[in-house]
Design an enzyme around this catalytic site. Structure first.
Site, PDB file in Angstrom:
ATOM      1  N   ASP A 228     -38.507 -18.934  23.116  1.00 58.22           N
ATOM      2  CA  ASP A 228     -38.037 -18.215  24.299  1.00 58.22           C
ATOM      3  C   ASP A 228     -37.900 -16.714  24.028  1.00 58.22           C
ATOM      4  O   ASP A 228     -37.718 -16.293  22.880  1.00 58.22           O
ATOM      5  CB  ASP A 228     -36.682 -18.811  24.711  1.00 58.22           C
TER       6      ASP A 228
ATOM      7  N   GLU B 237     -43.061 -16.831  24.191  1.00 57.05           N
ATOM      8  CA  GLU B 237     -42.942 -16.423  25.597  1.00 57.05           C
ATOM      9  C   GLU B 237     -43.186 -14.916  25.698  1.00 57.05           C
ATOM     10  O   GLU B 237     -42.252 -14.112  25.654  1.00 57.05           O
ATOM     11  CB  GLU B 237     -41.575 -16.779  26.176  1.00 57.05           C
TER      12      GLU B 237
END
Length: 575
Positions: free
Chosen positions: A291, A320
């Site tokens: 993330d 990400e």
């Protein structure tokens, strides 16, 4: 492990003042590092190749006080998993709290109760629910399960999404125990599928146990004082960016509830890297999606990637890399020609292509926006490996690809046909197969709605044909046929791509592997088109016909072929 040294974080009143020793054959204490908080000590321990599994006594002595902690040294016995994933796979992204509630007994914890009426509360989905639907996913054609974060989120609001971790080594009990997650991964492997774990190393939850007594002032960015990040994601590679803007981006927090971790602290960096390796070894997961990738320290991320890949060469990590232009995610990919330093990341996320796909198949204009798709793909020269990027129509942070106003399935079918034949590693967001809708303006909680049929009291079960409408069943069957065929197509799984600039609203590209060729034709026009084939001679010469994957219709490759309005062909060519 290949790396002989590992870290043990020890926490307790005044433990930093104690003298530390251990006596175990093949195991030595390299360092006992004190930090500014005397309640912590970081032990760096070396394990030689001839060390045996067993209990390692670690003794702490402070004056007349003395105690021994028995630390277990374990054998590596499980060689399953850690397989990685590639373009032959299709990832199915699940928000566990919103998928299936397989065990109602674990719904409520820490005074946080399930409330399905609130889109931002806990709803009760869990590992048992995911396990119950593995056959459903396999039948659909999914090869890889990707779960949003599953670690403990002991936050007052419940943190259903999982991105405010309060213990990096514990599963959230509302999903199940560590052992239950390990069992879910094994069950996934037993079905011939893979497991990807969503990780968050950029920040923790404000209720993490260490927040009440930090090891060091610089454990949290901005010395533990809230500073809102400016989300200036391009600042890390922007040659014109001011240092203050870059610092605010990197050191700022997402929210007050998500303190930003300082990966430049060497002990924290080692802790986080070791935690990732521990989850791989313990649960035998096959991949990680990291993330808020660009929000972290570059050198830390490069080291994290390298150490994980050193232990597990087949493993894969998705970062990400949320940018509007593809040059920025390309900057993050391993061996990038755009970056003077090697980031070591195998798979960035191609948000640029996502944003193009979300409007490319709209039916408002005669020619659609296929030119935008072509131009985006034509920029693939910026990637060190354009075949190893994650592609997706939507995800848990974006408005869903299916829309309430879509009167038919033409846009849906074109979008999935493109996604699942295009270069890269495709990801499908749960519920896409039953036409789930939701816009960003509705709020994130409504992008992550409960899957109908996943709760005992649901009035309809969209996991079954009987619980779906005719339109939903048509969408489900279409996706299933594509996914199941995709598993068998070497041209799609590992072939090169050749494409042609859209003309008259028609985009054509081929995927080629040895003597296997797939020709994809997408007509964005509002009218039927007669497509002359001489332009595509370099990919179709030697082939006499093509079988459409969906309709099974055999189409002769003569002078031209007819493409329906807003239609598409995926042709498996034969000689």
């Amino acid at each position: 492990m290949k790396k002989a040294e590992f870290q043990i974080l020890v926490y307790g009143p005044g433990i930093g003042n104690a003298k530390v020793s251990l006596n175990y054959k093949g195991v030595t204490l390299n360092q006992a590092v004190k930090v500014e908080n005397p309640n912590y000590v970081f032990l760096y321990v070396n394990v030689s190749k001839n060390a045996k599994a067993g209990i390692v006594p670690i003794t702490f002595t402070d004056g007349t006080e003395k105690f021994t902690y028995n630390y277990p040294l374990k054998s590596r016995t499980d060689n399953s998993g850690a397989l990685g994933f590639n373009a032959s796979d299709v990832l199915y992204l699940i928000t566990p709290d919103r998928f299936v509630n397989g065990n109602v007994q674990n719904d409520n914890w820490d005074s946080v109760l399930v409330n399905r009426k609130s889109p931002n509360a806990r709803h009760g989905g869990d590992y048992e629910g995911v396990k119950q639907k593995l056959d459903y996913m396999k039948d659909l054609g999914i090869t890889t399960v990707w779960l949003n974060p599953i670690q403990e989120n002991k936050m007052r609001g419940g943190s259903y999404h999982g991105y405010a971790i309060t213990d990096f080594y514990q599963s959230d009990p509302r999903f199940g125990s560590n052992e239950e997650f390990k069992a879910l991964t094994k069950a996934t492997h037993d079905k011939g599928m893979k497991m990807v774990m969503d990780m968050v190393l950029n920040h923790c939850g404000s209720s993490h146990w260490w927040m009440k007594d930090l090891p060091a002032k610089n454990w949290i960015n901005n010395d533990g004082v809230f500073l809102q990040t400016n989300h200036a994601t391009v600042s890390v590679m922007d040659v014109h960016a001011s240092q203050t803007e870059r610092n605010t981006f990197l050191n700022g927090w997402f929210t007050r509830g998500m303190p930003d971790l300082n990966q430049k602290n060497p002990h924290l960096a080692t802790y986080l890297i070791q935690n990732s390796i521990w989850w791989i070894e313990y649960a035998r997961i096959d991949g990680i999606r990291q993330d808020t990738y660009s929000y972290m320290d570059f050198d830390f991320l490069a080291r994290w990637n390298k150490e994980v890949y050193d232990e597990y060469p087949d493993f894969n990590i998705v970062g990400e890399t949320w940018y509007n232009k593809k040059t920025s995610p390309a900057w993050w990919q391993a061996n990038s020609v755009l970056n003077k330093k090697n980031p070591f990341l195998k798979t960035p996320m191609d948000f640029s292509l996502t944003f193009a796909m979300q409007k490319a198949f709209d039916g408002e204009t005669d020619n659609g926006y296929l030119g935008d798709l072509f131009e985006d793909i034509a920029q693939d020269f910026v990637y060190a490996d354009p075949y190893n990027v994650l592609t997706f129509l939507d995800n848990h942070d974006l408005g869903r690809f299916s829309r309430k106003e879509d009167k038919d399935l033409k846009r849906y079918k074109q979008g999935l046909a493109f996604l699942l034949t295009m270069r890269g590693i495709p990801q499908i967001y749960y519920g896409t197969e039953v036409l789930m809708v939701g816009t960003k303006e509705d709020g994130d909680g409504r992008l992550r709605v409960d899957f109908p049929g996943g709760w005992p009291d649901d009035k309809k079960d969209e996991f079954t044909p009987a619980g779906r409408s005719d339109k939903q069943n048509e969408a489900w069957d279409y996706l299933r046929k594509l996914l199941q065929w995709r598993k068998t197509s070497t041209a799609i799984n590992s072939g090169k791509m050749i494409h042609y600039a859209p003309k008259d609203g028609v985009y054509v590209f081929a995927r080629i592997k040895d003597d296997k060729t797939v020709l994809v034709v997408i007509n964005s026009s509002l009218t039927d088109k007669e497509l002359k084939l001489d332009r595509f001679s370099d990919v179709i010469t030697g082939y006499s016909s093509g079988k459409d994957v969906i309709s099974s219709k055999e189409i002769a490759l003569k002078q031209s072929i007819s493409i329906p309005a807003k239609g598409q062909y995926i042709l498996d060519l034969s000689k």
